[in-house]
Scaffold this motif. Structure first.
Motif, short mmCIF file in Angstrom:
data_model
loop_
_atom_site.label_atom_id
_atom_site.label_comp_id
_atom_site.label_asym_id
_atom_site.label_seq_id
_atom_site.Cartn_x
_atom_site.Cartn_y
_atom_site.Cartn_z
N TRP A 49 2.45 -12.78 -35.68
CA TRP A 49 2.30 -13.52 -34.48
C TRP A 49 1.31 -14.71 -34.19
O TRP A 49 1.88 -15.48 -33.36
N ALA A 50 0.41 -14.66 -35.14
CA ALA A 50 -0.56 -15.83 -34.98
C ALA A 50 0.16 -17.04 -35.43
O ALA A 50 -0.24 -18.17 -34.97
N ASN A 51 1.01 -16.96 -36.46
CA ASN A 51 1.85 -18.13 -36.96
C ASN A 51 3.15 -18.18 -36.52
O ASN A 51 3.88 -19.14 -36.86
N LYS A 52 3.66 -17.37 -35.53
CA LYS A 52 4.90 -17.11 -35.16
C LYS A 52 6.28 -17.31 -36.17
O LYS A 52 6.93 -18.14 -36.22
N THR A 53 5.80 -16.25 -37.21
CA THR A 53 6.54 -16.17 -38.44
C THR A 53 7.03 -15.00 -38.64
O THR A 53 6.35 -13.96 -38.55
N ALA A 54 8.49 -14.62 -39.03
CA ALA A 54 8.82 -13.14 -39.31
C ALA A 54 9.53 -13.41 -40.71
O ALA A 54 10.08 -14.44 -41.07
N TYR A 55 9.61 -12.29 -41.47
CA TYR A 55 9.98 -12.17 -42.91
C TYR A 55 11.07 -11.15 -42.81
O TYR A 55 11.03 -9.98 -42.62
N ILE A 56 12.44 -11.74 -43.01
CA ILE A 56 13.68 -10.63 -43.20
C ILE A 56 13.67 -9.89 -44.58
O ILE A 56 13.64 -10.66 -45.50
N GLY A 57 14.05 -8.68 -44.44
CA GLY A 57 14.39 -8.09 -45.59
C GLY A 57 15.33 -7.26 -45.32
O GLY A 57 15.95 -7.14 -44.17
N TYR A 58 16.49 -6.86 -46.49
CA TYR A 58 17.61 -6.17 -46.13
C TYR A 58 18.13 -5.70 -47.42
O TYR A 58 17.88 -6.05 -48.62
N TRP A 59 18.82 -4.77 -47.11
CA TRP A 59 20.11 -4.11 -48.46
C TRP A 59 21.22 -3.52 -47.74
O TRP A 59 21.04 -2.82 -46.65
N LEU A 60 22.36 -3.44 -48.65
CA LEU A 60 23.34 -2.85 -48.15
C LEU A 60 23.87 -1.81 -49.16
O LEU A 60 23.60 -1.96 -50.54
N GLY A 61 24.45 -0.37 -48.78
CA GLY A 61 25.07 0.31 -49.67
C GLY A 61 26.06 -0.17 -50.57
O GLY A 61 26.71 -1.19 -50.11
N THR A 62 26.49 0.31 -51.54
CA THR A 62 27.36 0.05 -52.54
C THR A 62 28.62 -0.34 -51.89
O THR A 62 29.16 -1.41 -52.12
N GLY A 63 29.08 0.57 -51.08
CA GLY A 63 30.66 0.40 -50.59
C GLY A 63 30.57 -0.49 -49.63
O GLY A 63 31.89 -0.81 -49.02
N PHE A 64 29.61 -1.44 -48.97
CA PHE A 64 29.70 -1.95 -47.98
C PHE A 64 29.35 -3.67 -48.39
O PHE A 64 29.45 -4.64 -47.24
N GLN A 65 29.57 -3.91 -49.52
CA GLN A 65 29.17 -5.46 -49.90
C GLN A 65 30.34 -6.23 -49.98
O GLN A 65 31.53 -5.51 -50.00
N GLY A 66 30.43 -7.60 -49.79
CA GLY A 66 31.50 -8.38 -49.81
C GLY A 66 32.32 -8.52 -48.67
O GLY A 66 33.31 -8.89 -48.63
N LYS A 67 31.82 -7.94 -47.65
CA LYS A 67 32.51 -7.93 -46.24
C LYS A 67 31.68 -8.83 -45.28
O LYS A 67 32.19 -8.92 -43.96
N GLY A 68 31.04 -9.65 -45.79
CA GLY A 68 30.19 -10.49 -44.75
C GLY A 68 29.33 -9.88 -43.74
O GLY A 68 28.50 -10.58 -42.67
N ILE A 69 29.16 -8.65 -43.86
CA ILE A 69 28.08 -7.84 -43.33
C ILE A 69 26.60 -8.47 -43.25
O ILE A 69 26.00 -8.74 -42.10
N MET A 70 25.91 -8.86 -44.30
CA MET A 70 24.72 -9.06 -44.13
C MET A 70 24.51 -10.74 -44.00
O MET A 70 23.31 -10.81 -43.24
#
Length: 181
Positions: free
Chosen positions: A88-109
């Motif tokens: 909040w001091a620098n007004k910055t956020a850090y995104i992290g993510y992962w998808l299960g194997t069967g959900f990749q390649g669908k544009g979800i992330m």
């Protein structure tokens, strides 16, 4: 509770302890795939470990320090994404993510990271969002690249993955850049 609908197929929700069995099952089924890039798999060997992760995430959310969501795709838990930390001091956020194997390649992330970026700027009024990915993790790096993030640099030996270090590529998006898109 936080629930954010991205489109007709994708929503984000704050994970609750009752989500632990489903999240653990997804993690366990995707273990071989996830272990290539995520360092926490060995510490997640039971539903109780996943419940502990969820409780920690809820604490970070309650303290306004992070936001970890479950990604729902057509009503099924597909992975997690959120702000691993919010500065909040620098007004910055850090995104992290992962998808299960069967959900990749669908544009979800890509849709998920776009929605989180928009939320960071429009609702949280932050100035910058960062995404970091292992240099050789082409799928993860493709997400910020598709969204027009700027590659800002490389952090050498930024993360220990079981038996070796990996470099991270840092991507950033500023609020003013996002608004111009």
């Amino acid at each position: 509770m936080f629930l954010h609908r991205i489109d007709e197929s994708i929503s984000l929700k704050v994970l609750q302890p009752q989500d632990a069995p489903e999240l653990f099952q997804l993690t366990d089924a995707s273990r071989a795939h996830l272990k290539e890039w995520l360092p926490w798999l060995d510490a997640t060997s039971t539903e109780k470990d996943t419940e502990g992760f969820i409780l920690s995430a809820l604490k970070g959310f309650a303290e306004n320090k992070s936001l970890t969501t479950g990604i729902l795709y057509q009503g099924k838990l597909a992975g997690t994404a959120g702000f691993n930390s919010i500065n909040w001091a620098n007004k910055t956020a850090y995104i992290g993510y992962w998808l299960g194997t069967g959900f990749q390649g669908k544009g979800i992330m890509t849709k998920t990271a776009s929605a989180l970026t928009e939320y960071a700027f429009s609702d949280l009024h932050l100035n910058k969002v960062e995404i970091r990915a292992a240099e050789d993790n082409a799928k993860s790096r493709a997400v910020p690249e598709r969204l027009g993030y700027t590659q800002e640099g490389k952090l050498r030996q930024a993360e220990w993955l079981y038996d070796h270090y990996v470099d991270h590529i840092v991507y950033g998006m500023l609020a003013e850049e996002w608004r111009k898109k």
